[in-house]
Enzyme design. Sequence first.
Site, PDB file in Angstrom:
ATOM      1  N   GLU A   5      13.573  24.142 -50.114  1.00 54.63           N
ATOM      2  CA  GLU A   5      14.509  23.645 -51.115  1.00 54.63           C
ATOM      3  C   GLU A   5      14.574  24.552 -52.337  1.00 54.63           C
ATOM      4  O   GLU A   5      15.025  24.147 -53.407  1.00 54.63           O
ATOM      5  CB  GLU A   5      14.169  22.198 -51.487  1.00 54.63           C
ATOM      6  CG  GLU A   5      14.342  21.284 -50.277  1.00 54.63           C
ATOM      7  CD  GLU A   5      14.221  19.813 -50.573  1.00 54.63           C
ATOM      8  OE1 GLU A   5      13.799  19.443 -51.686  1.00 54.63           O
ATOM      9  OE2 GLU A   5      14.558  19.018 -49.674  1.00 54.63           O
TER      10      GLU A   5
ATOM     11  N   LYS B 114      20.177   8.623 -48.668  1.00 53.18           N
ATOM     12  CA  LYS B 114      20.631   9.747 -47.853  1.00 53.18           C
ATOM     13  C   LYS B 114      21.516   9.165 -46.758  1.00 53.18           C
ATOM     14  O   LYS B 114      21.033   8.415 -45.902  1.00 53.18           O
ATOM     15  CB  LYS B 114      19.432  10.419 -47.174  1.00 53.18           C
ATOM     16  CG  LYS B 114      18.429  11.112 -48.092  1.00 53.18           C
ATOM     17  CD  LYS B 114      17.156  11.412 -47.300  1.00 53.18           C
ATOM     18  CE  LYS B 114      16.247  12.398 -47.994  1.00 53.18           C
ATOM     19  NZ  LYS B 114      14.901  12.450 -47.332  1.00 53.18           N
TER      20      LYS B 114
HETATM   21  P1  PGA Z   1      13.774  16.137 -45.551  1.00 54.81           P
HETATM   22  O1  PGA Z   1      13.030  16.048 -46.948  1.00 54.81           O
HETATM   23  O2  PGA Z   1      15.216  16.341 -45.796  1.00 54.81           O
HETATM   24  O3  PGA Z   1      13.099  17.321 -44.874  1.00 54.81           O
HETATM   25  O4  PGA Z   1      13.482  14.843 -44.837  1.00 54.81           O
HETATM   26  C1  PGA Z   1      13.615  15.531 -48.101  1.00 54.81           C
HETATM   27  C2  PGA Z   1      12.794  14.416 -48.679  1.00 54.81           C
HETATM   28  O5  PGA Z   1      11.724  14.048 -48.133  1.00 54.81           O
HETATM   29  O6  PGA Z   1      13.186  13.818 -49.682  1.00 54.81           O
HETATM   30 ZN    ZN Z   2      11.322  12.332 -49.604  1.00 53.12          ZN
END
Ligand code: PGA
Ligand code: ZN
Length: 424
Positions: free
Chosen positions: A206, A334
């Site tokens: 990230e 998400k």
């Molecule tokens: P991931 O991580 O997109 O690899 O699941 C993001 C998070 O845990 O917030």
């Molecule tokens: Zn997370």
Amino acid sequence: MTVTISRVAAREVLDCRGLPTIQVDVWVGDRLAGRADVPAGRSTGKYEAKEVRDGGRRFGGFGVRKAVANVRDVIGPALVGQPVSSQRSIDELLIELDGTPDKSRLGANAIVGVSLAAARANAAVSGMPLYSQLDGNGHVLPVPQLNLINGGRHASNDLDFQEFIIMPVGASSFMHAMEIGTEVNLALADLLLQRYGKLAINTGDEGGYAPPIKDPREALALLHQAVDHAGYGKQVVYGLDCAATHFYDETTGTYRLAMGSFETPAMLDLYAELVRDFNIVSIEDPLYEDDFEGFAALTKRLGIQIVGDDLFVTNSARLRRGIETGAANALLWKVNQVGTLTEAFDAAALARQHGYSIVVSERSGETEDPMIADLVVALNAGQIKTGAPVRGERTAKYNRLLLIEEELGERATYAGQSYRRPKG
Ligand code: PGA
Ligand code: ZN
């Protein structure tokens, strides 16, 4: 006149890790009206909706030709003739076509791509920007949770916690928050270089640095020093995403940290110490994804924002269980965890109803599609988590928010200190 979907197309494109993902096009009449890319997680929760991937040798097994074919051959034909303005009916149709509880037949990746592209198509038809088409009252620019130090599954170092975050809550605007974020990130690079040498400024998935350290206290002390060097001690508070599911050992029931094995009470003590010493106001996934009880105890004990990511997976049923047991007090949001925009909006509404905060989030595997920027403003959520302020797939979101802030002009409100409950 009802505007209907005339065609749905899909293709394989690459995400920021170079792995295939789906891009979906939704047409109305003779024009392409909405396009969306699908992100992918790496530290995924076991209760997330399931992607369909091809397996085999091609692209190391990560190909999405089957999911693309599901859009082309199954979903597309069923959506042709549907009104583009009813997101709920479109999403209900997608759920019905799939027919499984975890979207594993057609693939959550195929389904979410269509759901998001349809929302974009509807906004295009109405001639409005997506954020205001989704909610005419969307005007809150979020506090960015900037993930400046990476660990866990997102980095090749020995830090167990996945994300070490700064939150510029004292900024005067979103633009000012990004100024602070970048200045702190530059100061952090200098510090890391001086202290650990040039390998320490390699970055994780990230975009945050991945220094060769083990102890979360050292990472947090570094963030504090960088903030002080940049001169923003008064404007910045701190957060963590521990992603604890991914260092929990189910067979022994302990958390395996580089510093040793910790049972749940010792983890709780560690968090209490970190909150006391480092001005932490938010912790995501401090415990593994099934420990509602532990989450409840910690939420009560710390009195700060506790965010459920793998715990809730943007799923209303799991969130309801959290609300009933007092587990966490914020929802990580998400869309691809649950698979349709409607289900994700329903989870956000439930969160809000029960006083839970909402943190809109990217995935570690992103593309240059900035859609979550529009979604966070439409929700007046008040917080976004979309990585460090570097790398195109992260800056795409920040840049879109800068544009929205400009577009909203006087109506734009930076969430600032009210990030947990912004005035809607
Ligand atoms: P991931 O991580 O997109 O690899 O699941 C993001 C998070 O845990 O917030
Ligand atoms: Zn997370």
